[in-house]
Structure formats: structure tokens, C-alpha cells
Design an enzyme around this catalytic site. Structure first.
Site, mmCIF file in Angstrom:
data_model
loop_
_atom_site.group_PDB
_atom_site.id
_atom_site.type_symbol
_atom_site.label_atom_id
_atom_site.label_comp_id
_atom_site.label_asym_id
_atom_site.label_seq_id
_atom_site.Cartn_x
_atom_site.Cartn_y
_atom_site.Cartn_z
ATOM 1 N N GLY A 12 0.781 -1.243 0.000
ATOM 2 C CA GLY A 12 0.000 0.000 0.000
ATOM 3 C C GLY A 12 0.805 1.282 0.000
ATOM 4 N N HIS A 109 0.047 1.153 -13.190
ATOM 5 C CA HIS A 109 0.783 -0.009 -13.706
ATOM 6 C C HIS A 109 2.267 0.350 -13.828
ATOM 7 C CE1 HIS A 109 1.488 -3.748 -15.753
ATOM 8 N NE2 HIS A 109 2.224 -3.088 -16.642
HETATM 9 C C1 GRF Z 1 3.013 -1.036 -7.703
HETATM 10 O O1 GRF Z 1 4.220 -1.327 -8.342
HETATM 11 C C2 GRF Z 1 1.934 -0.798 -8.713
HETATM 12 O O2 GRF Z 1 2.404 -0.226 -9.893
HETATM 13 C C3 GRF Z 1 1.414 -2.182 -8.996
HETATM 14 O O3 GRF Z 1 1.481 -2.850 -7.752
HETATM 15 C C4 GRF Z 1 2.460 -2.229 -6.933
HETATM 16 C C5 GRF Z 1 1.769 -1.822 -5.674
HETATM 17 O O4 GRF Z 1 2.664 -1.304 -4.718
HETATM 18 N N1 GRF Z 1 0.089 -2.130 -9.560
HETATM 19 P P1 GRF Z 1 2.077 -0.655 -3.391
HETATM 20 O O5 GRF Z 1 1.208 -1.707 -2.727
HETATM 21 O O6 GRF Z 1 1.304 0.563 -3.757
HETATM 22 O O7 GRF Z 1 3.280 -0.336 -2.544
#
Ligand code: GRF
Length: 214
Positions: A12, A109
């Protein structure tokens, strides 16, 4: 004020960046609900730290994907959510939710779409040995990372990069462009015309490139 619902499965950090940008006044919005499919998600702790209501909703409690996503849609609607944020939600969001929130679900993404969709966008970029990668904020549609693109940020990929080093470089940009996209949405500056996302105001605000590349 814009009401936001967040779906997250893991650590998160994007969720936290959004919370911080709301608390600093950069985004005028309120996060009214965090939904996770993972009882262990660190995102839950972040929500608790900021008094954000949480729900753990797991697919195994439902007969099929349609009823799972219909239930999530209902929970969001009950809280009058106007914008849904997929902040590391590690599932393909299905029709039942997309239809209820068309062009109102944003995903981040970790690659420059349409390159390297699906899982492990950073590893795909390192394996392919591209010279530039980055991240993309887009509206979610029925496909996998195929919806209309809102903002992208580019970063260099170096010869000695690993999945980890590139992920770290990309993540810094994620934490900038996701809040920026949400701010634009909250100010009613985003119009969607088919695949074309039209943003009112300064063009420089909508594309971020790495100055060291120019
Ligand atoms: C990020 O790299 C995002 O691009 C992908 O999942 C990851 C989530 O990271 N969709 P976080 O949980 O926000 O730290």
C-alpha cells in the site's frame, strides 16, 4: 468533496502517497473506504492509522467473480464513492465493477503501457532490456491494463538494473503521478473521449519525462 474508495492487496505505498497528498491539501478529497482481498495486507494498517474504514472481502466467500465484484461495487456505492483507486490490487477487476464505475476506476501499472502489461511489468522491462520504462495511470476497462491512459512517467533503464532497482526508480514516479491524476479528476479536469483522455490546463502537467534523458 470527492469521495474515494481504494482497493489494495499489499504493502500500500501508493495508498499511503494518496493519503499524504490529501493530508497536505494537494488533493481535495476524502478516502471513505479501503477494501482488500488480503487479510495480511499492510494497507490495512495504513488505513487504521488514518481512521479509514476497511473491509476484507475475499473471492472465496463468493460463488463466482461476478458476485464478488458486484458485492464490492455495492460496498463502494453504499459509501457514495465517486472514484475507485486500484492501488496494487492484484486481481483483474471484472465487468460487474467496471460497469458500475465506467471511467471512474483508476489503476497504476509499473510500465509504459501498452508495453509489458500484466504481472511483473518491471521484470518484463529488465528482461527485454529496454532503455526507457516507467509507469502509467489509466482508467480500468474490461481488459488487462488496456484502459484509456491518463498520465505516464518515464524513467531510464540502466545496463546493470535488476527488477528491484528498476522497481524502486519507477515507484518514486508512481507516487507522483497517481496523486496528480486523482487531483485532476477531483478538479473535474479529465474528460474521456474513447481512448483519448483530455486534460484541461497545462500540458506539462500531464506528461512527465525524466529530465536527465533530454
Ligand atoms: C506497484 O508497483 C503498482 O504499480 C502495482 O502494484 C504495486 C503496488 O505497490 N500495480 P504498493 O502496494 O502501492 O506499494
Amino acid at each position: 468533496m470527492l469521495t474515494i474508495g481504494v482497493l489494495a492487496s499489499g504493502r500500500g505505498s501508493n495508498f499511503q502517497a494518496i493519503i499524504d497528498n490529501i493530508n497536505s491539501g494537494f488533493i481535495k478529497a476524502k478516502i471513505v473506504l479501503l477494501i482488500t482481498d488480503n487479510p495480511e495486507a499492510y494497507a490495512l494498517e495504513r488505513a487504521n492509522n488514518h481512521n479509514i474504514e476497511t473491509r476484507i472481502i475475499q473471492p472465496k466467500e463468493f460463488q463466482d467473480k461476478d458476485s464478488y465484484y458486484a458485492h464490492i461495487a455495492n460496498e463502494l456505492k453504499r459509501k457514495d464513492v465517486e472514484l475507485v483507486i486500484l492501488a496494487g490490487f492484484m486481481r483483474v477487476v471484472e465487468r460487474a465493477l467496471i460497469q458500475e464505475f465506467r471511467n471512474k476506476i483508476m489503476n497504476i501499472h509499473p510500465a509504459l503501457l501498452p508495453s509489458f502489461p500484466g504481472l511483473h511489468g518491471q521484470k518484463q522491462a529488465v528482461d527485454y532490456r529496454v532503455k526507457i520504462s516507467g509507469c502509467t495511470v489509466h482508467f480500468a476497462d474490461e481488459g488487462v491494463d488496456t484502459g484509456p491512459i491518463i498520465i505516464q512517467a518515464a524513467v531510464p533503464v540502466y545496463e546493470d538494473d535488476t527488477e528491484e532497482t528498476l522497481s524502486e526508480r519507477i515507484l518514486k514516479q508512481e507516487h507522483k503521478i497517481f496523486p496528480m491524476a486523482i487531483k485532476l479528476f477531483s478538479e473535474d479536469k479529465i474528460t474521456v473521449d474513447g481512448r483519448n483522455v483530455i486534460i484541461k490546463g497545462k500540458r506539462e502537467d500531464t506528461v512527465i519525462t525524466n529530465p536527465s534523458l533530454v
